[in-house]
Write an enzyme that holds these catalytic residues in place. Structure first.
Site, PDB file in Angstrom:
ATOM      1  N   THR A  10       0.283  -1.219  -0.086  1.00 33.98           N
ATOM      2  CA  THR A  10      -0.166   0.665   0.152  1.00 33.98           C
ATOM      3  C   THR A  10       0.656   1.238   0.109  1.00 33.98           C
ATOM      4  O   THR A  10       2.086   1.268   0.312  1.00 33.98           O
ATOM      5  CB  THR A  10      -0.829   0.454   0.808  1.00 33.98           C
ATOM      6  N   ASN A  12      -0.421   3.777   1.442  1.00 33.12           N
ATOM      7  CA  ASN A  12      -1.608   4.786   2.465  1.00 33.12           C
ATOM      8  C   ASN A  12      -1.304   4.164   3.571  1.00 33.12           C
ATOM      9  O   ASN A  12      -1.647   3.594   4.616  1.00 33.12           O
ATOM     10  CB  ASN A  12      -3.158   4.451   1.787  1.00 33.12           C
ATOM     11  N   LYS A  15      -3.246   3.004   6.220  1.00 32.44           N
ATOM     12  CA  LYS A  15      -4.626   2.227   5.929  1.00 32.44           C
ATOM     13  C   LYS A  15      -2.977   0.874   6.941  1.00 32.44           C
ATOM     14  O   LYS A  15      -3.841   0.395   7.285  1.00 32.44           O
ATOM     15  CB  LYS A  15      -4.740   2.385   4.724  1.00 32.44           C
ATOM     16  N   ASP A  68      -7.983  -3.634  -0.690  1.00 32.09           N
ATOM     17  CA  ASP A  68      -9.375  -2.456  -1.591  1.00 32.09           C
ATOM     18  C   ASP A  68     -10.162  -1.936  -1.079  1.00 32.09           C
ATOM     19  O   ASP A  68     -10.836  -3.133  -0.190  1.00 32.09           O
ATOM     20  CB  ASP A  68      -9.277  -2.552  -3.128  1.00 32.09           C
ATOM     21  N   PHE A 144      -8.628   9.445   7.284  1.00 34.33           N
ATOM     22  CA  PHE A 144      -8.321   9.767   6.320  1.00 34.33           C
ATOM     23  C   PHE A 144      -9.667   8.894   5.398  1.00 34.33           C
ATOM     24  O   PHE A 144     -10.221   8.873   5.970  1.00 34.33           O
ATOM     25  CB  PHE A 144      -6.977   8.682   6.083  1.00 34.33           C
ATOM     26  N   ASP A 147     -13.346   9.580   6.432  1.00 38.84           N
ATOM     27  CA  ASP A 147     -14.056   9.157   7.899  1.00 38.84           C
ATOM     28  C   ASP A 147     -14.643   9.678   8.361  1.00 38.84           C
ATOM     29  O   ASP A 147     -15.296  10.016   9.136  1.00 38.84           O
ATOM     30  CB  ASP A 147     -12.250   8.703   8.236  1.00 38.84           C
ATOM     31  N   LYS A 168     -11.954   2.629  16.347  1.00 36.21           N
ATOM     32  CA  LYS A 168     -12.373   3.205  14.062  1.00 36.21           C
ATOM     33  C   LYS A 168     -11.739   0.979  13.905  1.00 36.21           C
ATOM     34  O   LYS A 168     -12.887   0.418  12.994  1.00 36.21           O
ATOM     35  CB  LYS A 168     -11.511   3.079  13.325  1.00 36.21           C
ATOM     36  N   ARG A 174     -12.334  -2.936   7.493  1.00 40.74           N
ATOM     37  CA  ARG A 174     -11.377  -3.339   6.777  1.00 40.74           C
ATOM     38  C   ARG A 174     -10.473  -4.047   8.046  1.00 40.74           C
ATOM     39  O   ARG A 174     -10.035  -4.892   7.621  1.00 40.74           O
ATOM     40  CB  ARG A 174     -10.059  -1.845   6.841  1.00 40.74           C
TER      41      ARG A 174
END
Ligand code: ITT
Length: 198
Positions: A10, A12, A15, A68, A144, A147, A168, A174
């Site tokens: 990734t 990110n 993430k 993803d 991010f 959110d 979260k 996720r």
């Protein structure tokens, strides 16, 4: 043989940080592999994740996962869904709020697809969903992407943007997909470890 170190492909960092904490609960160490992968255009997250996973293994020769995700807004017939990254970069959270101005039905969900692959193995997919609503205005600066405008149904009314990473992770799409991956991965690696082969 599968080890207990997995590479998450990734770009990110948010993430990755979320994923690392979920996987640590299963004693699976995660490393971030910042690598470009072929991104197919598809209406299905599964297809995007599968292609990226195969490409990442081909390029790295390592056991990897890719993840993803997308935001699916019911009043917009699932938009932006698999196109969430582009929509976030263009109109952003405020653009989505604008599209929903005056709209009462604000139901939405995040969906995550984790794709695991390893040299000489195919791809295995794991899914996670969190239901919620789109807030009337953006709130919070944690996390991010979308959110700040997403309120999970099972929460206390705060947006994901107002929650800590651990909060979260208790509810997110996720973490659900990753937990289902981790359960399978642990069972599969225990089965293939030499001590279990008597
Ligand atoms: P990769 O390098 O892993 O592809 P990415 O940021 O492009 O990172 P995705 O394609 O999975 O990640 O996500 C597409 C977009 O969906 C992302 O840019 C966010 O805007 C949004 N998104 C995905 N998961 C999210 C989450 O947990 N919270 C808020 N927005 C999210």
């Amino acid at each position: 043989m599968r080890g207990r170190l997995i590479f998450l492909v990734t770009r990110n960092i948010h993430k990755f940080n979320e994923a690392r904490r979920v996987l640590a609960q299963y004693k699976i160490a995660a490393a971030m592999l910042r690598m470009g992968t072929v991104e197919v255009q598809s209406d299905y997250l599964e297809e995007v994740a599968r292609f990226r996973a195969l490409d990442a293994v081909k390029k790295s020769g390592l056991p990897i996962i890719v993840e993803d995700a997308g935001l699916f807004v019911r009043a917009l017939k699932g938009f932006p869904g698999p196109y969430s990254s582009y929509v976030y970069r263009t109109i952003g959270s405020l653009g989505v709020l604008k599209l929903l101005e005056g709209v009462e039905e604000r139901g939405a969900y995040f969906k995550s697809v984790v794709a695991y692959s390893c040299p000489k193995e195919g791809v295995k997919l794991f899914r996670g969903v969190v239901e919620g609503t789109i807030a009337l205005e953006a709130r919070g600066s944690s996390g991010f992407g979308f959110d700040p405008i997403f309120i999970p149904l099972e929460g206390d009314g705060r947006t994901f943007g107002e929650m800590t990473t651990d909060e979260k992770n208790r509810l997110s799409h996720r973490s659900r997909a990753l937990r289902s991956f981790a359960e399978w991965y642990k069972a599969a690696s225990e089965f293939s470890s030499p001590s279990s082969q008597r």
